[in-house]
Design an enzyme around this catalytic site. Structure first.
Site, PDB file in Angstrom:
ATOM      1  N   SER A  44       6.702 -33.765 -19.921  1.00  0.00           N
ATOM      2  CA  SER A  44       7.647 -33.238 -20.747  1.00  0.00           C
ATOM      3  C   SER A  44       7.276 -32.364 -21.733  1.00  0.00           C
ATOM      4  O   SER A  44       8.286 -31.752 -22.337  1.00  0.00           O
ATOM      5  CB  SER A  44       8.123 -34.875 -21.457  1.00  0.00           C
ATOM      6  OG  SER A  44       6.699 -35.147 -22.095  1.00  0.00           O
ATOM      7  N   HIS A 251       7.545 -35.278 -29.642  1.00  0.00           N
ATOM      8  CA  HIS A 251       7.442 -34.148 -28.594  1.00  0.00           C
ATOM      9  C   HIS A 251       7.827 -32.832 -29.263  1.00  0.00           C
ATOM     10  O   HIS A 251       8.529 -32.983 -30.490  1.00  0.00           O
ATOM     11  CB  HIS A 251       8.613 -34.193 -27.536  1.00  0.00           C
ATOM     12  CG  HIS A 251       8.018 -35.127 -26.529  1.00  0.00           C
ATOM     13  ND1 HIS A 251       8.342 -36.683 -26.500  1.00  0.00           N
ATOM     14  CD2 HIS A 251       7.718 -34.956 -25.466  1.00  0.00           C
ATOM     15  CE1 HIS A 251       7.936 -37.049 -25.621  1.00  0.00           C
ATOM     16  NE2 HIS A 251       7.535 -36.214 -24.487  1.00  0.00           N
TER      17      HIS A 251
END
Length: 269
Positions: A44, A251
């Protein structure tokens, strides 16, 4: 006096020639890199989770044009660009699902992998929802895995990349350190939990860096690039817990992709 002026002129001329040759070499290297294909592998952090504007065609992989591989390809126009990084990927996914585009014409490969093997999502879930003691115990379990099992898994991936793309420049990128300690956060995890999580990130990066170096690959130090932009820094390039989009939590933001990851890839590509 005349001799001194002559020596000064010769020195200046040599410096100018050296600069010109260096610039020409750098330009030639860049042209050579763009002439081949670029393949972006990984998880990711490479697909761009957290940056938004996801390509609907990528499904659960959640790839985005705001991710560093897409930004690099847009700026450098490689002969081909295969963006196969996928959210949630572990080393076996890279081996079994992402190797297809690699070939003898591939000139650049970028890769982030290892965090999911070590249980990144479960570590952060435990730390957010449970006690400090449980958090630190889960972090220590992850660290033990990183030291004992992850090196062999990384070796398998790195060896297969070289077998499939023998001429490629392979750039292995690390992960950010999540927290600025004693920073601006007034709630959330304890400093003990933040310290433990940062320590696990440092260990993960050190193992990835060592395995990459042993395979002759360039390593991109993302933790250094994100220094001053951690959670609790006041200028974070990382999402903290994001309840309205939980998958984006922990993230990089779009700024983290363009201001953190992309310059590191540029410096190694």
């Amino acid at each position: 006096m005349k001799l001194r002026r002559t020596a000064t002129y010769v020195t200046s001329l040599l410096a100018a020639v050296t600069l010109a040759l260096t610039g020409a070499s750098a330009a030639a290297a860049a042209d050579a890199q763009a002439a081949g294909g670029y393949v972006a592998l990984g998880d990711s952090y490479s697909s761009g989770v957290g940056a938004g504007s996801y390509d609907s065609g990528s499904g659960d992989c959640r790839r985005t044009p705001k991710a560093y591989p897409a930004l690099w390809a847009a700026a450098n126009s490689p002969a081909s660009f295969d963006f196969v990084a996928c959210s949630g990927a572990v080393t076996s996914d890279v081996l079994n699902k992402q190797m297809g585009p690699l070939n003898s014409s591939t000139s650049l490969v970028s890769l982030t992998i290892g965090g999911n093997d070590a249980g990144f999502a479960d570590v952060m879930t435990t730390c957010v929802l449970q006690s400090e003691a449980n958090c630190i115990a889960r972090v220590n379990t992850a660290k033990a895995f990183v030291e004992s099992t992850l090196p062999g898994r990384l070796d398998s991936v790195y060896s297969q990349v070289r077998a499939k793309a023998p001429s490629a420049n392979v750039v292995v990128l690390g992960y950010p350190r999540f927290y600025k300690l004693n920073g601006t956060c007034v709630a959330g995890l304890t400093e003990g939990e933040r310290t433990a999580i940062n320590g696990a990130a440092d260990l993960l990066n050190s193992v990835i860096s060592k395995r990459a170096a042993d395979h002759g690959y360039a390593y991109g130090d993302i933790a250094a690039a994100f220094t001053g932009h951690e959670i609790c820094s006041g200028d974070s390039w990382l999402h903290s817990v994001k309840w309205t989009g939980i998958n984006d939590s922990y993230h990089p933001t779009a700024a983290g992709q363009s201001g953190g990851y992309l310059p590191v890839l540029n410096s190694k590509a």
